[in-house]
Design an enzyme around this catalytic site. Structure first.
Site, PDB file in Angstrom:
ATOM      1  N   LYS A 189      10.036  63.401 -10.440  1.00  0.00           N
ATOM      2  CA  LYS A 189       8.837  63.836  -9.717  1.00  0.00           C
ATOM      3  C   LYS A 189       8.171  65.007 -10.445  1.00  0.00           C
ATOM      4  O   LYS A 189       8.670  65.494 -11.454  1.00  0.00           O
ATOM      5  CB  LYS A 189       9.190  64.190  -8.275  1.00  0.00           C
ATOM      6  CG  LYS A 189      10.070  63.157  -7.591  1.00  0.00           C
ATOM      7  CD  LYS A 189       9.460  61.751  -7.530  1.00  0.00           C
ATOM      8  CE  LYS A 189      10.518  60.738  -7.164  1.00  0.00           C
ATOM      9  NZ  LYS A 189      10.237  59.868  -6.088  1.00  0.00           N
TER      10      LYS A 189
HETATM   11  C1  LIG Z   1      11.043  59.222  -5.068  1.00  0.00           C
HETATM   12  C2  LIG Z   1      10.371  58.692  -3.875  1.00  0.00           C
HETATM   13  C3  LIG Z   1      10.951  58.780  -2.600  1.00  0.00           C
HETATM   14  C4  LIG Z   1      12.344  59.282  -2.350  1.00  0.00           C
HETATM   15  O1  LIG Z   1      12.645  60.471  -2.927  1.00  0.00           O
HETATM   16  P1  LIG Z   1      14.177  60.837  -3.330  1.00  0.00           P
HETATM   17  O2  LIG Z   1      14.102  62.285  -3.586  1.00  0.00           O
HETATM   18  O3  LIG Z   1      14.502  60.032  -4.539  1.00  0.00           O
HETATM   19  O4  LIG Z   1      15.036  60.504  -2.175  1.00  0.00           O
HETATM   20  C5  LIG Z   1      10.217  58.321  -1.525  1.00  0.00           C
HETATM   21  N1  LIG Z   1       9.003  57.787  -1.684  1.00  0.00           N
HETATM   22  C6  LIG Z   1       8.419  57.675  -2.894  1.00  0.00           C
HETATM   23  C7  LIG Z   1       7.045  57.110  -2.994  1.00  0.00           C
HETATM   24  C8  LIG Z   1       9.086  58.102  -4.026  1.00  0.00           C
HETATM   25  O5  LIG Z   1       8.526  57.947  -5.220  1.00  0.00           O
END
Ligand SMILES: *Cc1c(COP(=O)(O)O)cnc(C)c1O
Length: 409
Positions: A189
């Site tokens: 992210k």
């Molecule tokens: C990465 C992601 C999640 C979940 O996040 P985690 O930290 O991996 O649990 C949820 N929704 C979207 C759109 C994502 O890209």
């Protein structure tokens, strides 16, 4: 190296915050500032992030998935409820709904690669409780029509901001438009603690419930007033001080990261803008995260040939983020039973998921290709491109290569 822009800019700032925590000896998020050396990094991260994004309240968590669970629990979404969610998103958007005992109802996307507002109303039933717009690949959903539909049908809006922390739509940071929002701090992210996340809202009741769900039903910050007042059954989704320290340093870098990415993206985009055979995906607000450049080719053949030349795949084949590739839910039925609070019969809600049930989404994703600007992630179909540390020469070389391939198609 694969990862998001935050993971490329770890430096002295993260190291200092982290070492402060290690030296303090307090790795648990609760304590009294100054007593036994407790520093309160998680609480500082929450306060700074709330201020930065324009939320009244932020709850740090251990993941984006956990944050989505907190949002659903805060809104009281559960058995018998339906939540509308796009078919192009990370599985966590669907799995959190299923784990809340509710039913994900899959919606089409448009050429922004986010939920198509024109295809939402046809999915609304008397069991629909919420819409979960996902700000995919850093691009804001078109929130005005979504909020209008939600208002008209009396639905909650949970913003999945996991891929779009810091981006804005019409002057408001994402997550502050709907009722409550989930963010991720996973390594892929925009900013990261390896794994982690947070919830943002400006509604005090939702905040208290989200906080309670993330920590065994306790009132915010376990201020000692909670015993005897724990109104919900919760989980342990707490962030610890080590993650809080890194999150604090990364949060302070967020706006600088976004500025750099937007600048790099516009350089690359401008160098391709006179070409034909493709269009750029629709960007609903220029204050997006600019983590990726997405090309939508006029035909699937162009997309396939382009991908062969760059050694990548169209988004439809990128793996984890397309409903067609989610074997966890395909050909399965999610069902929940709900008891009507009055004297009406018990009803069962079901939904079944099939490959190619969203033809509009399939047609777009078959023709769409991601080029990395700041998120280098094969799972997202963006293993190729530049990263936040790429030089102007690297960006220009990448643009030249892409140009030559597109011209030769
Ligand atoms: C990465 C992601 C999640 C979940 O996040 P985690 O930290 O991996 O649990 C949820 N929704 C979207 C759109 C994502 O890209």
């Amino acid at each position: 190296m694969a990862g998001g822009p935050g993971s490329y800019v770890f430096g002295a700032e993260e190291k200092k915050e982290l070492m402060d925590v290690i030296e303090s000896g307090n790795l648990f998020r609760y304590g009294t500032i100054g007593v036994d050396g407790f520093l309160g990094k998680v609480a500082s991260f929450e306060a700074e992030m709330a201020e930065r994004l324009g939320h009244k309240y932020v709850v740090a968590t251990s993941s984006g998935t956990g944050s989505l669970l907190c949002c659903l629990a805060a809104l009281g979404i559960g058995a018998g409820d339906e939540v509308i969610v796009p078919g192009y998103t990370f599985i966590a958007s669907m799995s959190s709904i299923i784990l809340a005992n509710a039913i994900p109802v899959l919606a089409e996307i448009d050429e922004s690669l986010t939920i198509d507002p024109a295809r939402i109303e046809e999915l609304i039933t008397d069991r629909t409780k919420a819409i979960m717009p996902v700000h995919m690949l850093g691009n804001p959903c078109d929130m005005d029509p979504i909020m209008e539909i939600a208002k008209k049908h009396n639905l909650y809006v949970i913003e999945d901001c996991c891929q779009a922390v810091g981006a804005a739509y019409k002057g408001k940071r994402l997550g502050t438009i709907g009722d409550i929002a989930a963010y991720s701090l996973n390594t892929f992210k925009t900013i990261t603690t390896g794994d982690g996340g947070f919830v943002g809202t400006s509604d005090q009741n939702l905040y208290e419930r989200a906080f309670g769900y993330h920590d065994q039903g306790h009132k915010p910050h376990r201020m000692g007033v909670e015993v005897g007042n724990r109104s919900i059954v919760g989980m342990n989704l707490r962030m610890n001080e080590l993650s809080g320290a890194v999150a604090l340093a990364q949060g302070r870098k967020l706006d600088g990261i976004l500025e750099k990415l937007r600048n790099n993206k516009s350089i690359l985009k401008n160098k391709l803008s006179d070409l034909s055979k493709f269009s750029f995906r629709t960007i609903n607000d220029e204050n997006e995260c600019a983590t990726l450049l997405t090309l939508i080719f006029d035909t699937k053949e162009y997309a396939d040939k382009f991908c062969e030349a760059i050694n990548s795949v169209p988004i439809s084949h990128s793996g984890w983020h397309v409903y067609n590739n989610m074997e966890q839910i395909l050909n399965k039925i999610t069902a929940t039973e709900a008891n009507c609070p009055y004297d009406c019969p018990k009803y069962v809600v079901k939904s079944e998921y099939h490959k190619h049930m969203l033809p509009q989404t399939d047609s777009i994703l078959d023709r769409a290709v991601n080029i990395s600007i700041g998120v280098v992630d094969k799972g997202l179909g963006s293993g190729v491109g530049v990263n936040i540390n790429s030089s102007l020469d690297d960006i220009n070389d990448t643009a030249t290569k892409i140009r030559e391939i597109i011209e030769s198609l």
